[in-house]
Design an enzyme around this catalytic site. Sequence first.
Site, PDB file in Angstrom:
ATOM      1  N   ARG F  92      -9.443 -14.649 -12.338  1.00 58.60           N
ATOM      2  CA  ARG F  92      -9.075 -15.821 -11.539  1.00 58.60           C
ATOM      3  C   ARG F  92      -7.784 -16.461 -12.083  1.00 58.60           C
ATOM      4  O   ARG F  92      -6.977 -16.983 -11.322  1.00 58.60           O
ATOM      5  CB  ARG F  92     -10.213 -16.849 -11.521  1.00 58.60           C
ATOM      6  CG  ARG F  92     -11.485 -16.402 -10.805  1.00 58.60           C
ATOM      7  CD  ARG F  92     -11.282 -15.907  -9.410  1.00 58.60           C
ATOM      8  NE  ARG F  92     -12.506 -15.452  -8.766  1.00 58.60           N
ATOM      9  CZ  ARG F  92     -13.076 -14.257  -8.932  1.00 58.60           C
ATOM     10  NH1 ARG F  92     -12.543 -13.360  -9.735  1.00 58.60           N
ATOM     11  NH2 ARG F  92     -14.168 -13.932  -8.270  1.00 58.60           N
ATOM     12  N   GLU F  95      -5.012 -14.328 -11.023  1.00 63.71           N
ATOM     13  CA  GLU F  95      -4.779 -14.578  -9.595  1.00 63.71           C
ATOM     14  C   GLU F  95      -3.967 -15.859  -9.380  1.00 63.71           C
ATOM     15  O   GLU F  95      -3.114 -15.928  -8.498  1.00 63.71           O
ATOM     16  CB  GLU F  95      -6.128 -14.683  -8.883  1.00 63.71           C
ATOM     17  CG  GLU F  95      -6.036 -14.891  -7.389  1.00 63.71           C
ATOM     18  CD  GLU F  95      -7.418 -14.877  -6.735  1.00 63.71           C
ATOM     19  OE1 GLU F  95      -8.140 -13.878  -6.909  1.00 63.71           O
ATOM     20  OE2 GLU F  95      -7.783 -15.880  -6.103  1.00 63.71           O
ATOM     21  N   SER F 118       7.451 -23.321 -22.660  1.00 64.42           N
ATOM     22  CA  SER F 118       7.134 -22.500 -23.831  1.00 64.42           C
ATOM     23  C   SER F 118       5.648 -22.145 -23.891  1.00 64.42           C
ATOM     24  O   SER F 118       4.785 -22.980 -23.613  1.00 64.42           O
ATOM     25  CB  SER F 118       7.511 -23.249 -25.107  1.00 64.42           C
ATOM     26  OG  SER F 118       7.238 -22.446 -26.226  1.00 64.42           O
TER      27      SER F 118
END
Lengths: 151, 151, 151, 151, 151, 151, 151, 151, 151, 151
Positions: F92, F95, F118
């Site tokens: 997830r 994704e 960063s």
Amino acid sequence: MSAIYDRSEVTRQIVSAKVRKGIKWADVATQVGQSKAWTTAACLGQMQMTKAQADVVGGIFDLNDEAIAWLQIVPYKGSLPTPVPTDPLIYRWYEIVSVYGTTIKELIHEEFGDGIMSAIDFSMDIDRQADPKGDRVNVVLSGKFLPYKMY
Amino acid sequence: MSAIYDRSEVTRQIVSAKVRKGIKWADVATQVGQSKAWTTAACLGQMQMTKAQADVVGGIFDLNDEAIAWLQIVPYKGSLPTPVPTDPLIYRWYEIVSVYGTTIKELIHEEFGDGIMSAIDFSMDIDRQADPKGDRVNVVLSGKFLPYKMY
Amino acid sequence: MSAIYDRSEVTRQIVSAKVRKGIKWADVATQVGQSKAWTTAACLGQMQMTKAQADVVGGIFDLNDEAIAWLQIVPYKGSLPTPVPTDPLIYRWYEIVSVYGTTIKELIHEEFGDGIMSAIDFSMDIDRQADPKGDRVNVVLSGKFLPYKMY
Amino acid sequence: MSAIYDRSEVTRQIVSAKVRKGIKWADVATQVGQSKAWTTAACLGQMQMTKAQADVVGGIFDLNDEAIAWLQIVPYKGSLPTPVPTDPLIYRWYEIVSVYGTTIKELIHEEFGDGIMSAIDFSMDIDRQADPKGDRVNVVLSGKFLPYKMY
Amino acid sequence: MSAIYDRSEVTRQIVSAKVRKGIKWADVATQVGQSKAWTTAACLGQMQMTKAQADVVGGIFDLNDEAIAWLQIVPYKGSLPTPVPTDPLIYRWYEIVSVYGTTIKELIHEEFGDGIMSAIDFSMDIDRQADPKGDRVNVVLSGKFLPYKMY
Amino acid sequence: MSAIYDRSEVTRQIVSAKVRKGIKWADVATQVGQSKAWTTAACLGQMQMTKAQADVVGGIFDLNDEAIAWLQIVPYKGSLPTPVPTDPLIYRWYEIVSVYGTTIKELIHEEFGDGIMSAIDFSMDIDRQADPKGDRVNVVLSGKFLPYKMY
Amino acid sequence: MSAIYDRSEVTRQIVSAKVRKGIKWADVATQVGQSKAWTTAACLGQMQMTKAQADVVGGIFDLNDEAIAWLQIVPYKGSLPTPVPTDPLIYRWYEIVSVYGTTIKELIHEEFGDGIMSAIDFSMDIDRQADPKGDRVNVVLSGKFLPYKMY
Amino acid sequence: MSAIYDRSEVTRQIVSAKVRKGIKWADVATQVGQSKAWTTAACLGQMQMTKAQADVVGGIFDLNDEAIAWLQIVPYKGSLPTPVPTDPLIYRWYEIVSVYGTTIKELIHEEFGDGIMSAIDFSMDIDRQADPKGDRVNVVLSGKFLPYKMY
Amino acid sequence: MSAIYDRSEVTRQIVSAKVRKGIKWADVATQVGQSKAWTTAACLGQMQMTKAQADVVGGIFDLNDEAIAWLQIVPYKGSLPTPVPTDPLIYRWYEIVSVYGTTIKELIHEEFGDGIMSAIDFSMDIDRQADPKGDRVNVVLSGKFLPYKMY
Amino acid sequence: MSAIYDRSEVTRQIVSAKVRKGIKWADVATQVGQSKAWTTAACLGQMQMTKAQADVVGGIFDLNDEAIAWLQIVPYKGSLPTPVPTDPLIYRWYEIVSVYGTTIKELIHEEFGDGIMSAIDFSMDIDRQADPKGDRVNVVLSGKFLPYKMY
């Protein structure tokens, strides 16, 4: 007795005992008190068991306490060795996703709008459907529809 | 009028017309006289149509004769652009194969022995299942069991 | 005696014994009572054996009871270590699929319509064909045609 | 009239004309005077044609002189868009190589020793085999055995 | 005026107009009436817009009616050209998943048990956090926890 | 006692002891005196510990001196076994990067100009957010903005 | 003494003995009575040896009977661990194929027509060529031309 | 007349003209005054030409001034569309690197020590070798040995 | 005049004009007033320019206003077409990372502790170093050390 | 004492001893009498040592005679486990090649013409550069320019 470092070692112990002792998943599911699909997936390292379930499974497959502890841990999921599966039975499912993927997407969106069918709040049932032209595998998948949130 | 070199060009014409004209797959299926799943897959370039079906589809999406001829050709199947799909809805299906793949294999073999569930002699039905906790997507897959032949 | 966790361990035991004892696949097939192709594939972990077949094979290759039990399990199929095979003999077959793939597709569709040649209801026969310009490998593949179902 | 830069452009012209005009490969093969497999592969950009063959093919598919010149060039071979094919019919052949690859290797080596079955001095024949349980696709492959040279 | 075949063509028109006209995402979001993150994602082809939203966006970026229709279609999601992103800013996020992936998994499971953090019932907020040692990017992600269902 | 050749061996010892002894990451973090996220990442082989921290961790997980020495070495980072993660929880996050990647890029550049957030001067906090519609996972990421240098 | 399951185990025994005992390939080739290239390839698991050759090699590298039996088996060929080799010396050869691949194809086809240069009926010779500007590696490859068959 | 954006466009113009006009690489090489291998590689976009060479090549293939300017630019090298080549002739070379890679490495190191055979200070010659058993392709590769530097 | 949809179109216009007009990067850098490395990278679509810089570059390469606007946008970075570069010059750099990667890691960590050498707060200088044994390419890389933050 | 089959086993012994004994690469380099970069690379299995160097290294890391023999063998080079490195420090170098690759190519060709910067006749120096805004890693790479040969 050496330590267990990985949930997959427990899966291998379960599968090894299953072959050696001729155990059936349907019987395991009955003793665990859950469906065949969930129980098999849990034994194969894809679901987390409760302590009671882990004790039952440990008894069936002769697992030691450490292995039973591992059954109660959330596993790193994913049961296949390659992105595109080589086993013909599993490949046919991959092929269904490949051939029907955009169809599934279109029909769910036409019915529900943007969102997904959950693979978490999900259940699966696999059964034999007698057919004079050759028996069929009948599979029912049920997943909650989750709409995309606008914010 | 330039020539058509590829079935995917016809798919793109169909999808473009669908958006432009606001057509629904369910209506296309009714006019074609087949299920929603088969009809949508056929329009998206995964199935071969008969002449009669192609003429109906051509009428709905304003296709010319050459495009209608292409609908009657067996397409090079596979509807997804990458081996692991990026679209979340389609990925959830891939994830089901990944997480439940060995489970599906075990349960079909336990019930039927060695063989596969056909992805050719196969049908799929996708419906809404009302549920007070949130409606569900209900999918029924039915595939003939094909046993491995010993010879 | 340590437990067996994987069908591929049995394959390795079989191959090791075959080299050590100088066994021929043709002789194994005769004793098993099936074709050379099926028998070899079964020994190499691609097919499920009956109990009688597994006992014969276990006797030939000095396998213990647990290994013989594994021979009767449906294996996770796929015999090659990489998606594109590196071995020249096997690569030539991959090359045939690469070069002739669309040709095979066109000719089967022209003869049969949409569908596939089954790799499950399938048999293969490999023989030597004497030829004054150098003997040839003659291979006959036979697979049931499975038409796509309209629904 | 724009220039042709690539053999695959000619393949696309041929396939486009075939759909538009409803041509059959079997008829092309008869006019070219070679087998169906070779002729189809040649039209699909996998084999080099002679001038006479190219003229016949050019006539059938309405190709111009430049396209006909390209038919006589040795093409960059390989007809599939991905290493693991997505089309179900072609995938079944890939699966045969995956499942039976080591079997094929063992049986050819047992019969012939080290070497390969040529994919160059090679022919293929694809036919329908009538069968009351469903017609079968019958494929005969014949390749010269080439032994590894010791030096 | 040529037809639009793909949502990504509309994305390219939007991005092109944005550069040409010097439009800011923050202003688009204000006019659309949603968050910056959701609005930008929707414009870049990752979310479905309502008709009202699409009309506003079409006005801002000079889109024609067909493009505005496409904005209301559920897109094929996935905004990156490669599985491992090459762009340094986006790669840093991929690196966070790579380095902290198992950490995130452990901490969510320790707090919630087995399940996932939803990427659908999800929101994201990106802001500047002033800091004397150099301003920071502050990101808040909020996703509903979805427990795995036992069945 | 065999030598340790790799930081990942120490990770496996830590995870194994954690399961066997039922240790919680939150408790480890308290004893180490750092955040949960950093401490868990450090134990899982993604961060370098000081001697004092390593001694505490070694005490909690029963590590020997050599393992404790390894905790103070900068590890080869990257905690996931595949470029695209198979585990649903971790996927997830992948994704989110896939769907929102270009959005994140646009919004950070709109606010800060060219540069990156960063992943080194970085912190992460994961917490439960109570919600009547289902509790949520709340994640705060904070990374210093680093502008590209012109030279 | 444990069983040998794989030709690559014998290769590793040979390489290990070679380092330990300071053996040279040129000397092995002299004793085997074949060229340096063939002999080295055979020892490294790419060629099948006769019984006499295997006995000589077994004597040189202190192999037991089972290992000597494996030398007479046709190996699964392919000596490199990755599709694109990481070792600089071997990579340079891959680079030659990458940079000169289409050139080689053009020149062989211009001279011979459609077909290939055999990698089976093939020999290779590697020698030092003295040169005042720095000695050169001189390699002669000789492969039978195999024309594509028309059928 | 549209602008040229890429060296590969010039390669396609050259190949197109070669087919259309029936030009031979050997003749091009004669006119350019370099070897066949170098000249062909240069025309196919792998080497940089001098102005004089580019003018000759431009004359042979009817190139315009802009294309001739591109011939004098150092190209982005690499002539193959996939990491593992699909064309059988080129694949055989890849197979030689795969099968003989470690052999080549061993023999060069045995003769020269650590270092590589240069692919830059390199030449290649491809010729026909008459042979009563079938003509052979004879290839001579010559590359300067470059020793690794110790520092 | 057609719209520009992508920064890479501007890069192609710049490279095309450079070849056509024989421009040198060193001269562009002088006019832009930055280093050769930064200026070339910016022209090739890897850095964002200021308005003044973009105007200068637009003048040199005959770009229109829209292209000049794109030069001021932060680009999607990554200049190579494949993960492992095929061009020999660029590959040598990849090889340095492959061969020396762990060495670089060890030495930076030994000197600085855990952290990275920034690729953002970074500069590069490439120069010719005269050498009687053959001139050398001398490259100086300078990147700020960024320590991992403990929190 | 078991045999050593692979140079990487010696690398793992060296790294293990380094952690256990707290050895510094700078000290190893001093004792070996070469630069830090070369010495570290050699210990990590990327360079071949002389007998004298190997004896020194063997003494420092407690290696046995067989391991010391392996240090004098040319290793199979390539120090990273994946084509795209996951470790952030090493990835930054890969990113430099990705972002600056075409820039490096342009500038070297502008200065030297077609050819490469050698990765064999090559040296590297890594040092700390004090800077009030944060110390920097300073790297100097020097490689002989090798021009492509015309033939």
